[in-house]
Design a protein around this motif. Structure first.
Motif, mmCIF file in Angstrom:
data_model
loop_
_atom_site.group_PDB
_atom_site.id
_atom_site.type_symbol
_atom_site.label_atom_id
_atom_site.label_comp_id
_atom_site.label_asym_id
_atom_site.label_seq_id
_atom_site.Cartn_x
_atom_site.Cartn_y
_atom_site.Cartn_z
ATOM 1 N N LEU A 1 0.826 -1.212 0.000
ATOM 2 C CA LEU A 1 0.000 0.000 0.000
ATOM 3 C C LEU A 1 0.853 1.252 0.000
ATOM 4 O O LEU A 1 1.625 1.502 0.920
ATOM 5 C CB LEU A 1 -0.993 0.068 1.154
ATOM 6 N N CYS B 1 -2.988 -3.932 6.631
ATOM 7 C CA CYS B 1 -3.502 -2.581 6.387
ATOM 8 C C CYS B 1 -4.765 -2.371 7.213
ATOM 9 O O CYS B 1 -5.630 -3.253 7.276
ATOM 10 C CB CYS B 1 -3.799 -2.377 4.906
ATOM 11 N N ALA B 2 -4.864 -1.175 7.815
ATOM 12 C CA ALA B 2 -6.050 -0.865 8.623
ATOM 13 C C ALA B 2 -7.329 -0.879 7.776
ATOM 14 O O ALA B 2 -8.420 -1.069 8.297
ATOM 15 C CB ALA B 2 -5.888 0.499 9.289
ATOM 16 N N MET C 1 -0.316 1.518 8.613
ATOM 17 C CA MET C 1 -0.091 2.961 8.402
ATOM 18 C C MET C 1 1.021 3.526 9.290
ATOM 19 O O MET C 1 1.587 4.568 8.972
ATOM 20 C CB MET C 1 -1.399 3.757 8.604
ATOM 21 N N TYR D 1 -6.627 8.088 9.561
ATOM 22 C CA TYR D 1 -6.741 6.732 10.120
ATOM 23 C C TYR D 1 -7.401 6.771 11.491
ATOM 24 O O TYR D 1 -6.778 6.518 12.507
ATOM 25 C CB TYR D 1 -5.366 6.070 10.185
HETATM 26 MO MO LIG Z 1 -2.789 0.790 5.178
#
Ligand SMILES: [Mo]
Ligand SMILES: Nc1nc2c(c(=O)[nH]1)N[C@H]1C(S)=C(S)[C@@H](COP(=O)(O)O)O[C@H]1N2
Length: 366
Positions: free
Chosen positions: A53, A99-100, A207, A231
């Motif tokens: 990402l 990834c969130a 992130m 986020y």
């Molecule tokens: Mo992410």
């Protein structure tokens, strides 16, 4: 922020009920690929199969020109070249990173952004130097609150021009296992994973693991940058929200049997089958994995293997006497902090931390 920039990148929105994935989302998805789920069979994800990402462009960093600048509330500000970092104490750690936004595209309504299903995860062996030792030597001032990490990549997001920047609270940055990593799986960091240097924060969503790291700045106030707001868990766009930190528990199945080309529906032959997968959590080690073949109505315990590494995923297996029919296979992870995966959809405006149990349609044939 200017009006023209707003037009370039309006605030993210929710998809209409029947709206499909757009060419813009496809453009993001093609750049930011996921883990092919069959690669859940590896302890450590082979190079190139780890998810990816990148918000903006992958920057080309000249290793001879590279400097890591450490400044702010610190006794000895530093400007380190790569050799200076490589000559410092060297540590390797296996870390499962997720990834969130993983799970976002399965949410209804669907937040329009990188459209992950469940594949934004991977496990790597990261090698580098502990950040805490460097900060201790440089002398962090009392009264420092946050450590701000800046990447070399540059772009515009929702009208705001920026380098990718994230912070950690000083206490978190001083954890012994936070790394300034310059190797991935025994080789130099690939360009797309942050060459020549990235941050690795075991247990935290992706992130926080700032790639192409060029700056570390100690500040006296909570850092309030764009990517901190971005986020956050919130129901409404204007809410302040709760900052995302650690990875919620999740189990995934290594896809059983073989796929149909277009739908990727799983097909397998009846008989005794070992269903397997991985489970992880950034809060605490995995305590149990349960399996269901009826979409989550009934559950049975899978066999959980001890995770080979503290911050890496754990393998689980379950023996299935599969008879001809249609099934919905699920796995559900619980960790030692008492967290578990929801069976009903959680929802938030950004589509973060959606660890709803996976449901895999399987056709068993004779
Ligand atoms: Mo992410
Ligand atoms: N500099 C920089 N660091 C970054 C990002 C980015 O766009 N720029 N993306 C973050 C996000 S959202 C994730 S999920 C991880 C992904 O790491 P990977 O691409 O190595 O898997 O990197 C993080 N670090």
């Amino acid at each position: 922020m200017t009006a023209e920039m707003d037009a370039v990148s309006p605030p993210s929105r929710l998809a209409e009920p029947e709206e499909g994935i757009s060419a813009e989302e496809l453009q993001l998805a093609a750049r930011n690929h996921g883990l092919p789920l069959e690669a859940l069979r590896f302890d450590v994800t082979p190079p190139g199969l780890h998810y990816l990402l990148t918000h903006y462009d992958i920057p080309v960093v000249d290793p001879d020109e590279f400097r890591l600048v450490v400044d702010g509330l610190i006794d000895t500000p530093l400007s380190l070249d790569l050799d200076a970092i490589r000559n410092r104490p060297r540590v390797s750690t296996v870390v499962t990173m997720e990834c969130a936004g993983n799970g976002r595209a399965l949410l209804r309504p669907r937040p329009v952004s990188q459209p992950w299903l469940v594949e934004a995860v991977g496990t790597s062996r990261w090698t580098g130097s502990p950040l805490a030792q460097l900060l201790r030597e440089a002398g962090v001032h009392n009264g420092s609150v946050d450590v701000v990490f800046t990447g070399a990549d540059h772009g515009i997001e929702r009208g705001v021009e920026q380098n990718y920047q994230r912070s950690l609270p000083v206490t978190e940055a001083m954890r012994e296992d936070v790394l300034l990593a310059y190797e991935m799986n025994g080789g130099p960091l690939p360009p797309q994973h942050g060459y020549p240097l990235r941050l690795v924060v075991p247990g935290w969503y992706g992130m926080a693991h700032v790639k192409w790291l060029t700056g570390i700045n100690l500040v006296a106030d909570r850092f309030d940058g764009f990517q901190m707001h971005a986020y956050s868990l919130r129901q409404q766009p204007e809410e302040h929200g709760v900052l995302l930190t650690r990875i919620e528990p999740r189990a995934l199945l290594a896809p059983p049997g073989f796929p149909d080309f277009m739908s990727r529906t799983r097909v397998l032959r009846s008989g005794r089958i070992t269903v397997e997968g991985r489970a992880w959590s950034g809060w605490a080690p995995i305590r149990a994995v349960d399996v269901s073949i009826d979409g989550g109505d009934t559950w049975t315990s899978a066999k959980l293997e001890p995770a080979p590494h503290r911050w890496g995923w754990a393998r689980w297996t379950w023996i299935w006497e599969a008879t001809v029919g249609s099934y919905l296979l699920s796995a559900r992870a619980s960790d030692r902090s008492g967290r578990s995966q929801p069976v009903d959809q959680p929802w938030n405006r950004g589509g973060f931390a959606n660890n709803l149990v996976q449901r895999v349609p399987v056709a068993v044939i004779s």
